[in-house]
Design a protein around this motif. Sequence first.
Motif, PDB file in Angstrom:
ATOM      1  N   PHE A   1       0.841  -1.203   0.000  1.00 18.35           N
ATOM      2  CA  PHE A   1       0.000   0.000   0.000  1.00 18.35           C
ATOM      3  C   PHE A   1       0.869   1.243   0.000  1.00 18.35           C
ATOM      4  O   PHE A   1       1.788   1.351   0.807  1.00 18.35           O
ATOM      5  CB  PHE A   1      -0.898   0.022   1.240  1.00 18.35           C
ATOM      6  CG  PHE A   1      -1.955  -1.039   1.215  1.00 18.35           C
ATOM      7  CD1 PHE A   1      -3.196  -0.765   0.662  1.00 18.35           C
ATOM      8  CD2 PHE A   1      -1.706  -2.303   1.711  1.00 18.35           C
ATOM      9  CE1 PHE A   1      -4.170  -1.747   0.612  1.00 18.35           C
ATOM     10  CE2 PHE A   1      -2.677  -3.294   1.658  1.00 18.35           C
ATOM     11  CZ  PHE A   1      -3.914  -3.011   1.113  1.00 18.35           C
ATOM     12  N   ARG A   2       0.577   2.142  -0.910  1.00 16.44           N
ATOM     13  CA  ARG A   2       1.256   3.444  -0.901  1.00 16.44           C
ATOM     14  C   ARG A   2       0.246   4.506  -1.285  1.00 16.44           C
ATOM     15  O   ARG A   2      -0.392   4.394  -2.325  1.00 16.44           O
ATOM     16  CB  ARG A   2       2.414   3.482  -1.904  1.00 16.44           C
ATOM     17  CG  ARG A   2       3.554   2.609  -1.479  1.00 16.44           C
ATOM     18  CD  ARG A   2       4.732   2.735  -2.413  1.00 16.44           C
ATOM     19  NE  ARG A   2       5.709   1.730  -2.051  1.00 16.44           N
ATOM     20  CZ  ARG A   2       6.831   1.500  -2.703  1.00 16.44           C
ATOM     21  NH1 ARG A   2       7.120   2.212  -3.768  1.00 16.44           N
ATOM     22  NH2 ARG A   2       7.655   0.568  -2.303  1.00 16.44           N
ATOM     23  N   ASP A   3       0.156   5.521  -0.448  1.00 21.24           N
ATOM     24  CA  ASP A   3      -0.784   6.591  -0.739  1.00 21.24           C
ATOM     25  C   ASP A   3      -0.106   7.544  -1.721  1.00 21.24           C
ATOM     26  O   ASP A   3       0.257   8.664  -1.363  1.00 21.24           O
ATOM     27  CB  ASP A   3      -1.177   7.280   0.571  1.00 21.24           C
ATOM     28  CG  ASP A   3      -2.529   7.937   0.464  1.00 21.24           C
ATOM     29  OD1 ASP A   3      -3.083   7.960  -0.652  1.00 21.24           O
ATOM     30  OD2 ASP A   3      -3.017   8.430   1.495  1.00 21.24           O
ATOM     31  N   GLU A   4       0.090   7.079  -2.951  1.00 22.26           N
ATOM     32  CA  GLU A   4       0.819   7.830  -3.976  1.00 22.26           C
ATOM     33  C   GLU A   4       0.173   9.195  -4.188  1.00 22.26           C
ATOM     34  O   GLU A   4      -1.053   9.314  -4.189  1.00 22.26           O
ATOM     35  CB  GLU A   4       0.811   7.067  -5.308  1.00 22.26           C
ATOM     36  CG  GLU A   4       1.545   5.735  -5.293  1.00 22.26           C
ATOM     37  CD  GLU A   4       3.051   5.868  -5.490  1.00 22.26           C
ATOM     38  OE1 GLU A   4       3.538   6.998  -5.692  1.00 22.26           O
ATOM     39  OE2 GLU A   4       3.735   4.824  -5.439  1.00 22.26           O
ATOM     40  N   ILE A   5       1.008  10.203  -4.390  1.00 23.70           N
ATOM     41  CA  ILE A   5       0.480  11.558  -4.571  1.00 23.70           C
ATOM     42  C   ILE A   5      -0.327  11.645  -5.869  1.00 23.70           C
ATOM     43  O   ILE A   5      -1.340  12.317  -5.931  1.00 23.70           O
ATOM     44  CB  ILE A   5       1.620  12.599  -4.507  1.00 23.70           C
ATOM     45  CG1 ILE A   5       1.096  14.014  -4.592  1.00 23.70           C
ATOM     46  CG2 ILE A   5       2.664  12.383  -5.560  1.00 23.70           C
ATOM     47  CD1 ILE A   5       2.109  15.057  -4.159  1.00 23.70           C
TER      48      ILE A   5
ATOM     49  N   MET B   1      -0.036   0.890 -13.259  1.00 24.92           N
ATOM     50  CA  MET B   1       1.349   1.394 -13.239  1.00 24.92           C
ATOM     51  C   MET B   1       1.675   2.057 -11.907  1.00 24.92           C
ATOM     52  O   MET B   1       2.772   1.929 -11.394  1.00 24.92           O
ATOM     53  CB  MET B   1       1.546   2.453 -14.327  1.00 24.92           C
ATOM     54  CG  MET B   1       1.423   1.914 -15.687  1.00 24.92           C
ATOM     55  SD  MET B   1       2.936   1.183 -16.256  1.00 24.92           S
ATOM     56  CE  MET B   1       2.672   1.416 -17.998  1.00 24.92           C
ATOM     57  N   ARG B   2       0.748   2.845 -11.415  1.00 23.27           N
ATOM     58  CA  ARG B   2       1.003   3.552 -10.161  1.00 23.27           C
ATOM     59  C   ARG B   2      -0.256   3.501  -9.321  1.00 23.27           C
ATOM     60  O   ARG B   2      -1.051   4.419  -9.307  1.00 23.27           O
ATOM     61  CB  ARG B   2       1.453   4.997 -10.425  1.00 23.27           C
ATOM     62  CG  ARG B   2       1.920   5.701  -9.173  1.00 23.27           C
ATOM     63  CD  ARG B   2       2.669   6.978  -9.466  1.00 23.27           C
ATOM     64  NE  ARG B   2       3.931   6.741 -10.145  1.00 23.27           N
ATOM     65  CZ  ARG B   2       5.023   6.244  -9.558  1.00 23.27           C
ATOM     66  NH1 ARG B   2       5.016   5.949  -8.281  1.00 23.27           N
ATOM     67  NH2 ARG B   2       6.113   6.049 -10.256  1.00 23.27           N
ATOM     68  N   GLY B   3      -0.422   2.356  -8.659  1.00 19.45           N
ATOM     69  CA  GLY B   3      -1.603   2.156  -7.835  1.00 19.45           C
ATOM     70  C   GLY B   3      -1.328   2.549  -6.398  1.00 19.45           C
ATOM     71  O   GLY B   3      -0.195   2.827  -6.012  1.00 19.45           O
TER      72      GLY B   3
HETATM   73 MG    MG Z   1       7.631   5.176  -5.565  1.00 15.59          MG
END
Ligand code: MG
Length: 573
Positions: A139-143, A150-152
């Motif tokens: 889990f990453r709370d991507e900006i 690709m960028r979940g």
């Molecule tokens: Mg990263």
Amino acid sequence: MRWSKYYIPTLRDDQSEAELISHQLLLRGGYIRKLASGVYFYLPLMQRVIDKFSNIVRDEMNKAGALEVTMSVLCPAEVWEKSGRYQTYGPLMMHLKDRHQHDMLLCPTHEESATSLIAGEVRSYRQLPLNLYQIQVKFRDEIRPRFGLMRGREFIMKDAYTFDADEESFARSYQGMVDAYYAIFKRAGLDVLKVESDTGNMGGKRAHEFMLLVDTNAGEEKIAACESCGYAANVEKSKFKDGSGVKPDSEIKEMESIDTPGAATIEEVTAFLKVDATRLVKTLLFVADGKPVAALVRGDRDLNEIKLKRALGAVELEMADADIVNQVTGAPVGFAGPVGLRQEIPLLVDPLAVAVKNCVVGANENEKHILNVNIDRDFKATQVVDLSEARAGDLCPECGEVMVVKDGIEVGNTFMLGTKYSEALGAKFLDAEGNENPCIMGSYGIGITRTPQAALERFHDEKGIIWPKNIAPFLVEIVPLKMEDPAQAEAAEKIYQDLTSAGIDVLIDDRDERPGVKFNDADLIGLPIRLTIGAKSLKNGKVEVKTRASSDMNLVALEDVVEAVQGLAETLN
Ligand code: MG
Ligand code: ATP
């Protein structure tokens, strides 16, 4: 598998949520659906792709001597407090509290968990080296969650952690993973480029990324590469020699303030003063961990924010807004300069900016610049450090040849971690002399959900997906043109049985649909080999065999289909 019993909700029209072709094709092909920003369902076809790719990864990792484990996604904050990353990892981390108000997190990566797993248990050099890996959700709370898989914010990663007793042994472990990565991507039909990269919030000494080069707009990374000696690095890390060929003035002149009405940007100032951008030094203001800083680069160069972040050792970095620019410079945006700032702030200066003599800078006054500014005489740098992004035409730091810049998608990476985590979390062992030492560690990631989507940026045409054979959900699709025709249905069924018995993954489109619909769907979902069964060829006991990638068609006798498919598969990527 029978299409009629399966779930493949293909969509005819382009989906507005998808910017990238690969994302578009996964949605339209019935592979994925979105639940929330950066959060997706993997439908049955996608699940098969993920399983196929995971199995390749698992097989090569096992061959390399790595041991599969599963580490929990849920983790108490204390574990991350020990490494210090609970504070420094920043808003990328998903936090929660349990019912006892205890701070927990959903792991964005597992260095802390892996290290704490062996700390206190692996006690002797005889138990090393050790390589533990998992294939697991992160889990990453991507900006900016975007581009589908690709960028979940929730995604699947293969992550491995090595523990070694000395540098020599670590070098072997690291190389073992690099070799395994090449083998993995090759089996998946992808040629990747290994490049030097920044270590980011992982810490440690050196790192490499494995890049899939693309010429679509999906490449989030830029790679400076020398085609002569093979040097390649992410531009956030790349060293280079300036390729502009500019020579500094030999004579140092007096500073002079000058009005530049209407000229704020580099283009406007160079046009107004009729000088080259290489004579300008631009002063860019940022806020690093809450404090303003200035970064100076030559007028024609782009600053790389990762280089600046690394130079500052900052966790958070953003461009200063107009208010902060005004507070620090006393002027609107566009006129910042190193001489006469209102506030004393760190000035980081790129060596190429240092080399410009008699440069033009902003005067910290509206519509004014200063000519003939010279570092040391007129202002002092807090730090002289490489901040410029390498660009095409720069020279290779290794061999001096001209470099190119390519676009790539990062599909995997490898980090030399040193002893950062083993010291912090107490993963220590006794060596042959009885001395206690921290393990030397490495960590190694592969994007299990990102990689197959990345592959589609390369492998598609205007009609749909063209899967590499080893990560295709099925190798073969059988398309009987008319299911109501008993001869066609029977032949299709026989081929389906024969191929299945030979261990080949087959999908049969047994729906009562028009041939046009079936062909469109077949092209869209992109299985590598198509067998078409129609009345005409069947009369002669034959079926049509073609690959998804080519329009060439062959007629093959029913009894030879298995062999023909096997032979054709050999020739495919
Ligand atoms: Mg990263
Ligand atoms: P990026 O620079 O793209 O954010 P990263 O440096 O954060 O990646 P790692 O933390 O090392 O990457 O993760 C290992 C691998 O996991 C990456 O190489 C990538 O393939 C994949 N990955 C990372 N972040 C995501 C994400 N948000 N969604 C899907 N896959 C991801």
